[in-house]
Design a protein around this motif. Sequence first.
Motif, short mmCIF file in Angstrom:
data_model
loop_
_atom_site.label_atom_id
_atom_site.label_comp_id
_atom_site.label_asym_id
_atom_site.label_seq_id
_atom_site.Cartn_x
_atom_site.Cartn_y
_atom_site.Cartn_z
N LEU A 107 0.82 -1.12 0.03
CA LEU A 107 0.01 0.05 -0.07
C LEU A 107 0.86 1.32 -0.02
CD1 LEU A 107 -2.83 -0.92 2.54
CD2 LEU A 107 -2.70 -0.97 -0.13
N THR A 108 1.94 1.45 0.73
CA THR A 108 2.74 2.38 0.89
C THR A 108 3.45 2.67 -0.67
OG1 THR A 108 3.44 1.89 3.05
CG2 THR A 108 4.93 3.56 1.70
N THR A 109 3.95 1.62 -1.14
CA THR A 109 4.56 1.66 -2.62
C THR A 109 3.35 2.37 -3.44
OG1 THR A 109 6.00 0.08 -2.37
CG2 THR A 109 5.64 0.58 -4.48
N ALA A 110 2.16 1.76 -3.43
CA ALA A 110 1.24 2.07 -4.51
C ALA A 110 0.88 3.45 -4.29
CB ALA A 110 0.19 1.20 -4.19
N VAL A 111 0.78 3.95 -3.01
CA VAL A 111 0.13 5.48 -2.74
C VAL A 111 1.10 6.30 -2.60
CG1 VAL A 111 -1.31 6.85 -1.04
CG2 VAL A 111 -1.90 4.45 -1.70
N LEU A 112 2.13 6.28 -1.89
CA LEU A 112 3.32 7.02 -1.78
C LEU A 112 4.58 6.97 -2.71
CD1 LEU A 112 2.88 7.92 1.97
CD2 LEU A 112 2.14 9.34 0.26
N SER A 113 4.72 5.96 -3.19
CA SER A 113 5.78 5.73 -4.41
C SER A 113 6.74 4.65 -3.50
CB SER A 113 6.43 6.93 -4.96
OG SER A 113 7.54 7.40 -3.97
N SER A 151 4.76 -1.90 -7.36
CA SER A 151 4.82 -0.25 -7.95
C SER A 151 4.10 -0.41 -9.13
CB SER A 151 6.16 0.37 -8.02
OG SER A 151 6.64 -0.82 -9.03
N THR A 152 3.29 -1.36 -9.53
CA THR A 152 2.64 -1.31 -10.74
C THR A 152 1.21 -0.77 -10.95
OG1 THR A 152 1.76 -3.58 -10.54
CG2 THR A 152 3.89 -3.32 -11.70
N LEU A 153 0.50 -0.63 -9.43
CA LEU A 153 -0.95 -0.31 -9.58
C LEU A 153 -1.21 1.32 -9.98
CD1 LEU A 153 -3.39 -1.07 -8.65
CD2 LEU A 153 -3.23 -0.31 -6.51
N LEU A 154 -0.60 2.20 -9.33
CA LEU A 154 -0.98 3.42 -9.70
C LEU A 154 0.12 4.28 -10.59
CD1 LEU A 154 -2.60 4.53 -6.22
CD2 LEU A 154 -3.72 3.65 -8.08
N PRO A 155 -0.30 5.15 -11.36
CA PRO A 155 0.56 5.86 -12.02
C PRO A 155 1.60 6.59 -11.00
CG PRO A 155 -1.56 6.54 -12.95
CD PRO A 155 -1.91 5.61 -11.74
N VAL A 156 1.01 7.11 -9.80
CA VAL A 156 2.27 7.52 -8.80
C VAL A 156 3.04 6.67 -8.25
CG1 VAL A 156 0.22 9.42 -8.61
CG2 VAL A 156 0.41 7.20 -6.91
N SER A 157 2.99 5.35 -8.36
CA SER A 157 3.99 4.40 -7.59
C SER A 157 5.30 4.38 -7.96
CB SER A 157 3.03 3.13 -7.89
OG SER A 157 1.61 2.86 -7.43
N SER A 171 -6.66 7.32 -18.62
CA SER A 171 -7.24 7.84 -17.55
C SER A 171 -6.55 7.30 -16.02
CB SER A 171 -8.65 8.10 -17.20
OG SER A 171 -9.15 6.96 -17.03
N PHE A 172 -6.29 8.03 -15.15
CA PHE A 172 -5.84 7.29 -13.93
C PHE A 172 -6.24 6.19 -13.58
CE2 PHE A 172 -5.31 6.99 -9.29
CZ PHE A 172 -3.90 7.49 -9.10
N LEU A 173 -7.95 6.25 -13.51
CA LEU A 173 -8.75 5.04 -13.02
C LEU A 173 -8.73 4.01 -14.16
CD1 LEU A 173 -12.13 6.61 -11.91
CD2 LEU A 173 -10.34 5.61 -10.32
N HIS A 174 -8.63 4.46 -15.17
CA HIS A 174 -8.30 3.30 -16.33
C HIS A 174 -7.03 2.50 -16.30
CE1 HIS A 174 -9.13 2.01 -20.90
NE2 HIS A 174 -8.97 0.68 -19.88
N ALA A 177 -7.19 0.23 -13.14
CA ALA A 177 -8.02 -1.07 -13.31
C ALA A 177 -7.25 -1.86 -14.05
CB ALA A 177 -9.36 -0.62 -13.92
N LEU A 178 -6.38 -1.72 -15.10
CA LEU A 178 -5.87 -2.55 -15.95
C LEU A 178 -4.88 -3.01 -15.19
CD1 LEU A 178 -6.00 -0.75 -19.36
CD2 LEU A 178 -7.06 -3.01 -18.62
N MET A 179 -4.07 -2.26 -14.03
CA MET A 179 -2.89 -2.88 -13.40
C MET A 179 -3.30 -3.63 -12.27
SD MET A 179 -0.62 -2.30 -15.77
CE MET A 179 1.07 -2.64 -15.04
N ALA A 180 -4.36 -3.67 -11.98
CA ALA A 180 -4.88 -3.89 -10.55
C ALA A 180 -4.52 -5.72 -10.48
CB ALA A 180 -6.45 -3.89 -10.02
N GLY A 181 -4.90 -6.20 -11.46
CA GLY A 181 -4.74 -7.66 -11.42
C GLY A 181 -3.12 -7.98 -11.49
N PRO A 182 -2.36 -7.37 -12.07
CA PRO A 182 -1.01 -7.87 -12.21
C PRO A 182 -0.39 -7.50 -10.83
CG PRO A 182 -1.39 -6.61 -14.32
CD PRO A 182 -2.46 -6.53 -13.47
N TRP A 183 -0.93 -6.18 -10.25
CA TRP A 183 -0.49 -6.00 -8.75
C TRP A 183 -0.67 -6.89 -7.81
CZ3 TRP A 183 -3.19 -3.92 -4.48
CH2 TRP A 183 -2.31 -3.25 -3.39
#
Length: 425
Positions: A107-113, A151-157, A171-174, A177-183
């Motif tokens: 979660l830290t990696t995904a949200v705060l990089s 670090s694959t989930l969000l553009p900010v990760s 978009s950020f959400l799209h 959504a595509l990277m949630a499975g790989p994450w």
Amino acid sequence: MRDVVLPVLLVGAVLAFAIVRPRGLPEAVLAVPAAGLALLLGVVGLDGALREIRDLAPTVAFLAAILALAHLADRRGVFRWIAGVLHRRSAASPVRLLGAVFVTAALTTAVLSLDATVVLLTPVVIAAARRAGFSARPTSYAVAHLSNSASTLLPVSNLTNLLVFSATGLSFLHFSALMAGPWVVAIVVELLVFRWFFRDDLRGGGAAMPAVADDARDGTPADETPAPMFALGVIACALVGFAVSGAVGVEPVWVAAAAAVVLAVPAVRAGETTPTAVVRAVDLWFCVFVFALGIVVAGLADGPVGSWVAGLLPTSTSLPSLLLIAAIAAVASNVLNNLPATLLLLAALTASGAASVPALLALLIGVNLGPNLTYVGSLAIMLWRRVARAEQEPVSLRTFTALGVLTTPVTLVAATLALWAALQI
């Protein structure tokens, strides 16, 4: 021959300096002269260098804002609160502690990089293991691996995500959504391998450190720290802002900057940080390094090497093609380091006309998960080694390499399969 040798030498020199960092000098100390030399010798033209700076500017600005936000979250007590949560969740079980660290690091990696994970979370998880009387090996290596593989989930990760995200047009959400499975798949595979690899440590057979009463700056036991609701609320609002910013025509960097300002004002007033400390956390030298590295790699990408790499990359978006792109990206990350590998492969995909969304996301999986194979795969791993050693936690090349050999090929294949499945929906 000159068009090949000179760009390779410049990139190699910049990377070698960044890895070794003699006397702790910033990476930009050599990268900036190398970029100037590339311009002077005609390896890259002035127009190409200016275009690279212009293209990188939004990404680097966002990186600076996220680094400031992570620093302020730490000053406001977020990571101290995390230490308390980890201590409570361990419940005298090293297996439970490892699971809690996996969730926290992901979660830290995904949200705060990933930079926040290796710099701020590494000391926390090592201290949590020692306080509980467990070996810190599993938790320390977990932070290292998840700083890349989560670090694959969000553009900010990850900085690599920011570079690729701007090229996808998603978009950020799209994107998320595509990277949630790989994450999710990558994290689960990592956890299963860690449970087996560190089975002796997780039975309490490791070299445990004596438990200590507290690890706070003010002497208050970490597990009694109340949740910093204001800081957590600001971070949550920033995530919502990232998700909706594209729809309203606002660049994500402004959302991150606004969140940093909201946290900075009370933190400075309370004496928890200073404006100078915030600027230092932004790491302006590293931002300059990214610009200079982009110019040097542009000289490599625009020449015969870039053409050769473009010829290696498939142009279709079939599953075998995505697997091949991810594999090439992983190999390139361990040869060049993942940041220059991203710049090179992104330019190669664009030049070959194969920069489709599936190909770009497969590239991202390769440059994010591949670096877990070697010490030089990513700057995050190099930074983790320094932080772990500063905490007097040994780092073993043999252990890291063995873990990488076990996890990297499997996570690459599994995450790419998950991406392909998401693309079919």
